[in-house]
Scaffold this motif. Structure first.
Motif, mmCIF file in Angstrom:
data_model
loop_
_atom_site.group_PDB
_atom_site.id
_atom_site.type_symbol
_atom_site.label_atom_id
_atom_site.label_comp_id
_atom_site.label_asym_id
_atom_site.label_seq_id
_atom_site.Cartn_x
_atom_site.Cartn_y
_atom_site.Cartn_z
ATOM 1 N N UNK A 14 0.777 -1.186 0.356
ATOM 2 C CA UNK A 14 -0.100 -0.200 0.044
ATOM 3 C C UNK A 14 0.645 1.407 -0.389
ATOM 4 N N UNK A 15 2.078 1.601 0.124
ATOM 5 C CA UNK A 15 2.869 2.483 0.736
ATOM 6 C C UNK A 15 4.157 2.633 -0.309
ATOM 7 N N UNK A 16 4.364 1.791 -0.495
ATOM 8 C CA UNK A 16 5.702 1.710 -1.843
ATOM 9 C C UNK A 16 5.619 2.906 -2.452
ATOM 10 N N UNK A 17 4.596 2.963 -3.610
ATOM 11 C CA UNK A 17 4.270 3.870 -4.626
ATOM 12 C C UNK A 17 4.745 5.269 -4.006
ATOM 13 N N UNK A 18 4.260 5.594 -2.983
ATOM 14 C CA UNK A 18 4.842 6.810 -2.235
ATOM 15 C C UNK A 18 6.214 7.037 -2.554
ATOM 16 N N UNK A 19 7.223 6.201 -2.664
ATOM 17 C CA UNK A 19 8.633 6.697 -2.604
ATOM 18 C C UNK A 19 8.745 6.950 -3.876
ATOM 19 N N UNK A 20 7.701 7.106 -4.755
ATOM 20 C CA UNK A 20 8.487 8.002 -6.287
ATOM 21 C C UNK A 20 8.259 8.985 -5.748
ATOM 22 N N UNK A 21 7.475 9.421 -4.898
ATOM 23 C CA UNK A 21 6.494 11.521 -5.200
ATOM 24 C C UNK A 21 7.818 11.770 -3.750
ATOM 25 N N UNK A 22 8.949 10.877 -3.602
ATOM 26 C CA UNK A 22 10.222 11.332 -2.508
ATOM 27 C C UNK A 22 9.498 10.689 -0.646
ATOM 28 N N UNK A 23 8.330 9.989 -0.856
ATOM 29 C CA UNK A 23 8.127 10.368 0.555
ATOM 30 C C UNK A 23 8.627 8.900 1.232
ATOM 31 N N UNK A 24 8.789 9.257 2.464
ATOM 32 C CA UNK A 24 10.088 8.409 3.200
ATOM 33 C C UNK A 24 8.794 6.807 3.108
ATOM 34 N N UNK A 25 9.221 5.895 3.278
ATOM 35 C CA UNK A 25 8.074 4.642 3.137
ATOM 36 C C UNK A 25 8.922 3.761 4.382
ATOM 37 N N UNK A 26 8.425 3.529 5.257
ATOM 38 C CA UNK A 26 8.790 2.619 6.142
ATOM 39 C C UNK A 26 7.211 0.883 6.896
ATOM 40 N N UNK A 27 8.051 0.670 5.619
ATOM 41 C CA UNK A 27 6.920 -0.697 5.373
ATOM 42 C C UNK A 27 7.141 -1.431 7.331
ATOM 43 N N UNK A 28 5.573 -1.850 7.620
ATOM 44 C CA UNK A 28 5.622 -2.067 8.971
ATOM 45 C C UNK A 28 3.602 -3.324 8.338
ATOM 46 N N UNK A 29 3.882 -3.923 8.591
ATOM 47 C CA UNK A 29 2.982 -5.503 8.195
ATOM 48 C C UNK A 29 2.321 -5.815 9.658
ATOM 49 N N UNK A 30 3.339 -5.726 10.938
ATOM 50 C CA UNK A 30 2.192 -5.603 12.500
ATOM 51 C C UNK A 30 2.425 -4.681 13.114
ATOM 52 N N UNK A 31 1.356 -5.031 14.336
ATOM 53 C CA UNK A 31 1.042 -3.540 14.461
ATOM 54 C C UNK A 31 2.238 -3.093 15.708
#
Length: 75
Positions: A14-31
């Motif tokens: 859900x968040x990976x594509x935001x990196x293309x806009x310069x967003x720092x992405x922190x993937x987190x699957x678990x609470x």
């Protein structure tokens, strides 16, 4: 991380594509991973974008505090 930057926390798919806009992405699957990522960005990010699952993991008590400004992606 730069103060005032934009970060995103949530499931990788859900968040990976935001990196293309310069967003720092922190993937987190678990609470617990979401809470760890939140602790990492809350002091430096001006805006944190959350997936619905990440927002649920943090709860309203955390999200109602400003800064940082938070936005939750639609379900």
């Amino acid at each position: 991380m730069t103060v005032g930057h934009v970060a995103a926390i949530g499931e990788q798919v859900r968040v990976a594509g935001l990196a293309l806009a310069g967003v720092t992405v922190l993937a987190a699957e678990e609470p617990e991973a979401v809470r760890d990522a939140w602790r990492d960005v809350r002091g430096g990010a001006g805006l944190v974008i959350l997936t619905p699952a990440a927002a649920d993991a943090l709860g309203p008590a955390v999200l109602d505090r400003i800064p940082p400004l938070t936005a939750v992606l639609p379900r």
